[in-house]
Design an enzyme around this catalytic site. Structure first.
Site, mmCIF file in Angstrom:
data_model
loop_
_atom_site.group_PDB
_atom_site.id
_atom_site.type_symbol
_atom_site.label_atom_id
_atom_site.label_comp_id
_atom_site.label_asym_id
_atom_site.label_seq_id
_atom_site.Cartn_x
_atom_site.Cartn_y
_atom_site.Cartn_z
ATOM 1 N N ARG A 1 0.954 -1.290 0.107
ATOM 2 C CA ARG A 1 -0.072 -0.069 0.002
ATOM 3 C C ARG A 1 0.858 1.371 0.031
ATOM 4 N NH1 ARG A 1 -1.247 1.732 4.726
ATOM 5 N NH2 ARG A 1 -1.920 -0.579 5.344
ATOM 6 N N TYR B 1 -17.356 16.783 -14.479
ATOM 7 C CA TYR B 1 -17.801 15.207 -14.559
ATOM 8 C C TYR B 1 -18.753 14.926 -13.075
ATOM 9 C CZ TYR B 1 -17.027 10.137 -14.158
ATOM 10 O OH TYR B 1 -17.229 8.708 -13.953
ATOM 11 N N ASP C 1 -8.475 18.410 -14.117
ATOM 12 C CA ASP C 1 -8.891 17.003 -14.393
ATOM 13 C C ASP C 1 -8.427 16.958 -16.125
ATOM 14 O OD1 ASP C 1 -10.113 14.781 -15.514
ATOM 15 O OD2 ASP C 1 -11.704 14.929 -14.083
HETATM 16 C C1 LIG Z 1 -13.964 8.915 -15.991
HETATM 17 C C2 LIG Z 1 -13.847 10.282 -15.359
HETATM 18 C C3 LIG Z 1 -13.419 10.249 -13.920
HETATM 19 C C4 LIG Z 1 -13.583 9.331 -12.818
HETATM 20 O O1 LIG Z 1 -12.535 8.326 -13.081
HETATM 21 P P1 LIG Z 1 -12.928 6.823 -12.716
HETATM 22 O O2 LIG Z 1 -11.349 6.255 -13.183
HETATM 23 O O3 LIG Z 1 -14.048 6.370 -13.551
HETATM 24 O O4 LIG Z 1 -12.909 7.016 -11.256
HETATM 25 C C5 LIG Z 1 -13.174 11.877 -13.590
HETATM 26 N N1 LIG Z 1 -13.064 12.629 -14.475
HETATM 27 C C6 LIG Z 1 -13.441 12.370 -15.764
HETATM 28 C C7 LIG Z 1 -13.333 13.471 -16.870
HETATM 29 C C8 LIG Z 1 -13.699 11.290 -16.322
HETATM 30 O O5 LIG Z 1 -13.988 11.093 -17.545
#
Ligand SMILES: *Cc1c(COP(=O)(O)O)cnc(C)c1O
Length: 399
Positions: free
Chosen positions: A63, A115, A187
């Site tokens: 971990r 998202y 993101d």
């Molecule tokens: C899919 C996605 C997430 C979440 O990611 P996971 O791997 O599904 O937990 C976050 N931000 C964006 C823009 C995504 O497309």
């Protein structure tokens, strides 16, 4: 297109700098000393032998640290042009880790079209700890600035956004965050570091869902955080170990395998998406196409400035009803009707009854997510097969 896409910074130690395509294959990975094995092994162990109590060779418990994960973290950091990288068991695991930085009484400014999972963790997990969120139109820098309060600690944004592919001016947004002494986190899942490197534009943290383009084959769920700030990285490492949302070595291996082909995949995703967007744009039964590569897209100029290409995601509005749009997404043969994105195979979905069904209809339509909106994750199949498939599906639905 730029040739120096995030070329590794030469920090004066005379080290040679390699281009993105070379780093995507080699960064963070060396053949195994003992066996010469070319690929990073899957270190499938929970614990490690110690030579004496507390005298270990860098690893105690998986971990806390795992060599397969370490190689992936180094690889992703190199691609984002970051000093530090941390991987998580999902994109939500990395978003949660950024939220872990917040304390009760803090305020966050974020986009009104983030998202869905991000909106959910903000409002349904963190609001209960008295952390406050303001959702604004991120394409409007003045609106971002106006949303800041004395207690704003974080600006969280996405660009391009889902599903309308809105474009946020990263440099402008990061400047605003810093004027208010807040962290700017982005993101970067939709663009990937191959197309957009927010740290170079002033962002403090980049978050990824590795599940999408970085993994690239719809076979793994993962997340990552990248930063140049040693204090932030240390805290991310602390939460990685304390909260425990770490990826297993098999998952880390799969993403390492994925990033090797990221540049060639992304080139084809972009090329196919551009052709499909242009074809849809001229289609008589299509009202509107959302693709930042089209000059008619309101964010086109900013996208052209801050991205190396426009990506593989697009949406379009059928000149038809919700039911007819449902028929289109149900009638494709090459495109698979599914949520998610970023894999080699093309996917199609309808936000109104699927990914965005939780939003009340009037609110959804006001936000531009009409009943007949269709979202496409353009894969890397032959583009003529993709266009032909959309053509027959649209024809069949509007008959
Ligand atoms: C899919 C996605 C997430 C979440 O990611 P996971 O791997 O599904 O937990 C976050 N931000 C964006 C823009 C995504 O497309």
């Amino acid at each position: 297109m730029s040739d120096d896409r995030g070329t590794d910074d030469d920090d004066g130690d005379g080290a040679r700098t390699f281009r993105f395509e070379t780093r995507s294959i080699h960064a963070g990975q060396e053949p195994d000393d003992e066996t010469g094995a070319l690929m990073t092994p899957i270190f499938a162990n929970s614990t490690y032998e110690q030579d004496g109590p507390g005298d270990h060779r860098g690893y105690e418990y998986s971990r806390t640290g795992n060599p397969t994960r370490d190689d992936l973290e180094a690889n992703l950091a190199s691609l984002e042009g970051a000093e530090y990288g941390r991987c998580f068991s999902s994109g939500m695991g990395s978003i949660n880790t950024v939220c872990n930085l917040l304390e009760s009484g803090d305020h966050v400014v974020t986009g009104n079209d983030v998202y869905g999972g991000t909106h959910r963790i903000f409002t349904q997990v963190y609001e209960q700890y008295e952390i406050e969120f303001t959702f604004v139109d991120m394409t409007d820098l003045e609106a971002i600035d106006a949303a800041f309060q004395d207690n704003t600690e974080l600006l969280w944004l996405e660009t391009p956004t889902n599903p309308l592919l809105s474009i946020v001016d990263i440099e402008g947004a990061a400047d605003i965050a810093h004027e208010h002494d807040a962290i700017c986190a982005i993101d970067n899942t939709f663009a990937t570091p191959y197309l957009q490197r927010p740290l170079e534009l002033g962002a403090d943290v980049v978050s990824h869902s590795l599940t999408k383009y970085l993994g690239g084959h719809s076979d793994v769920v993962g997340g990552a955080l990248l930063t140049n700030d040693p204090d932030l990285d240390e805290r991310f490492g602390f939460y990685q170990n304390s909260v425990g949302a770490t990826p297993g070595p098999f998952d880390a291996f799969l993403v390492l395998r994925g990033t090797k082909t990221l540049p060639v995949r992304m080139d084809r995703h972009c090329e196919n998406a551009r052709a499909i967007a242009q074809w849809l744009d001229e289609h008589p039964d299509v009202d509107r196409v959302y693709y930042p590569g089209l000059e008619s897209h309101p964010g086109h100029e900013i996208a052209a400035r801050q991205m190396d290409d426009f990506g593989g995601m697009l949406s379009f509005e059928l000149d038809g009803t919700l039911e007819q749009a449902s028929d289109v997404v149900s009638n494709t043969e090459v495109f698979t009707l599914a949520e998610s994105l970023g894999g080699v195979e093309s996917l199609i979905e309808q936000p109104a009854p699927m990914t965005h069904a939780a939003i009340p209809r009037e609110e959804r339509i006001a936000a531009g997510l009409t009943d007949s909106l269709i979202r496409v994750s353009v894969g890397i199949e032959h583009v003529d097969d993709l266009i032909g498939d959309l053509e027959q599906a649209i024809e069949g639905a509007l008959e």
